[in-house]
Design an enzyme around this catalytic site. Sequence first.
Site, PDB file in Angstrom:
ATOM      1  N   ASP A   1      72.486 -78.356  24.087  1.00  0.00           N
ATOM      2  CA  ASP A   1      74.136 -78.035  24.433  1.00  0.00           C
ATOM      3  C   ASP A   1      74.387 -78.667  25.654  1.00  0.00           C
ATOM      4  O   ASP A   1      72.860 -78.956  26.392  1.00  0.00           O
ATOM      5  CB  ASP A   1      73.650 -76.593  24.777  1.00  0.00           C
ATOM      6  CG  ASP A   1      74.731 -76.377  25.615  1.00  0.00           C
ATOM      7  OD1 ASP A   1      76.099 -75.993  25.318  1.00  0.00           O
ATOM      8  OD2 ASP A   1      74.358 -75.375  26.666  1.00  0.00           O
TER       9      ASP A   1
ATOM     10  N   ASP B   1      76.408 -78.078  28.494  1.00  0.00           N
ATOM     11  CA  ASP B   1      76.934 -76.921  29.933  1.00  0.00           C
ATOM     12  C   ASP B   1      75.652 -76.354  30.061  1.00  0.00           C
ATOM     13  O   ASP B   1      75.757 -75.441  30.215  1.00  0.00           O
ATOM     14  CB  ASP B   1      78.092 -77.275  30.095  1.00  0.00           C
ATOM     15  CG  ASP B   1      79.521 -77.902  29.899  1.00  0.00           C
ATOM     16  OD1 ASP B   1      79.668 -78.617  30.630  1.00  0.00           O
ATOM     17  OD2 ASP B   1      80.534 -77.669  28.438  1.00  0.00           O
TER      18      ASP B   1
HETATM   19  C1  XBP Z   1      80.577 -74.712  27.896  1.00  0.00           C
HETATM   20  C2  XBP Z   1      82.091 -73.556  28.475  1.00  0.00           C
HETATM   21  C3  XBP Z   1      82.626 -75.084  28.204  1.00  0.00           C
HETATM   22  C4  XBP Z   1      82.687 -75.510  29.618  1.00  0.00           C
HETATM   23  C5  XBP Z   1      84.388 -76.439  30.092  1.00  0.00           C
HETATM   24  O1  XBP Z   1      79.860 -74.180  26.799  1.00  0.00           O
HETATM   25  O2  XBP Z   1      82.343 -72.580  28.085  1.00  0.00           O
HETATM   26  O3  XBP Z   1      84.315 -74.077  28.418  1.00  0.00           O
HETATM   27  O4  XBP Z   1      82.469 -74.615  30.419  1.00  0.00           O
HETATM   28  O5  XBP Z   1      84.618 -77.041  29.312  1.00  0.00           O
HETATM   29  P1  XBP Z   1      78.570 -74.348  25.942  1.00  0.00           P
HETATM   30  P2  XBP Z   1      85.561 -77.301  28.503  1.00  0.00           P
HETATM   31  O6  XBP Z   1      77.635 -75.281  26.710  1.00  0.00           O
HETATM   32  O7  XBP Z   1      77.907 -72.953  25.888  1.00  0.00           O
HETATM   33  O8  XBP Z   1      79.164 -75.169  25.950  1.00  0.00           O
HETATM   34  O9  XBP Z   1      87.489 -77.006  29.615  1.00  0.00           O
HETATM   35  O10 XBP Z   1      86.312 -78.540  28.552  1.00  0.00           O
HETATM   36  O11 XBP Z   1      86.120 -76.271  27.392  1.00  0.00           O
HETATM   37 MG    MG Z   2      75.526 -73.830  27.910  1.00  0.00          MG
END
Ligand code: XBP
Ligand code: MG
Length: 235
Positions: free
Chosen positions: A9, A11
């Site tokens: 993953d 973020d």
């Molecule tokens: C990541 C997210 C994303 C980011 C924003 O979740 O929730 O929405 O916060 O990205 P994960 P965008 O780590 O579970 O993939 O604004 O580009 O959507």
């Molecule tokens: Mg995440």
Amino acid sequence: MKLKCIIFDVDGTMADTERDGHRVAFNLAFEEKGLDWHWDENLYGKLLAVTGGKERIKYYQDEFLKQQVLNKQAIKDLHAIKTKHYIKLLETGKIPLRKGVEKLIKQARDENITLAISTTTTPINVTALLKANLGEQAQSLFKVIAAGDIVKNKKPAPDIYLYALEQLKIDAKNCIAIEDSEAGLQSAVQAGLKTIITTNQYTKNQDFTQAQQIHSDFSRIDTQLLKNIIGENHV
Ligand code: XBP
Ligand code: MG
């Protein structure tokens, strides 16, 4: 069972992007658009219940403002501005990878273990983060980068992991996912993946019952540990 692939993953897992990255970029976009919205750290923690930036803006309107200030197209436009600001933050080197991530990537490459990414965020955000931290060729380290709107349903739905597995053509049993959040864990587990968790400030109190292991950082995570979880060398 042989460990053939690690699926990261992004973020919260590869980098602590949310509080000082995405959140800041959302606020800069609100400012640029003349909206008097501000997502402080505490509120943003609540908004993280919904994955996906556009989905998160809609959730904020529906559940917190309780009025539709922006329609679907306006949300899309606002989100494009947010992405522009987020990329700028990455390019100025403000968001490093979490300690230990680069080492794990290198170790996996040395052992011919395939690397992949499965994330909810916008594809360009992933390539910019990789480039800023691992150089121009960083993208090529990953066989598959599954990201954003490529699937209809974002995490906790399994779609993005199922898509990544389909592209990889590797059985889920030979892969391990590394996640930071409950939504990410649900997504990976529903796709049939064993998953380990690296928590961060926003996710440390979430429910990780279905995870193989929970870590607060990458200090103990290496390929040997991942192989043990998959059951490599076991009969
Ligand atoms: C990541 C997210 C994303 C980011 C924003 O979740 O929730 O929405 O916060 O990205 P994960 P965008 O780590 O579970 O993939 O604004 O580009 O959507
Ligand atoms: Mg995440």
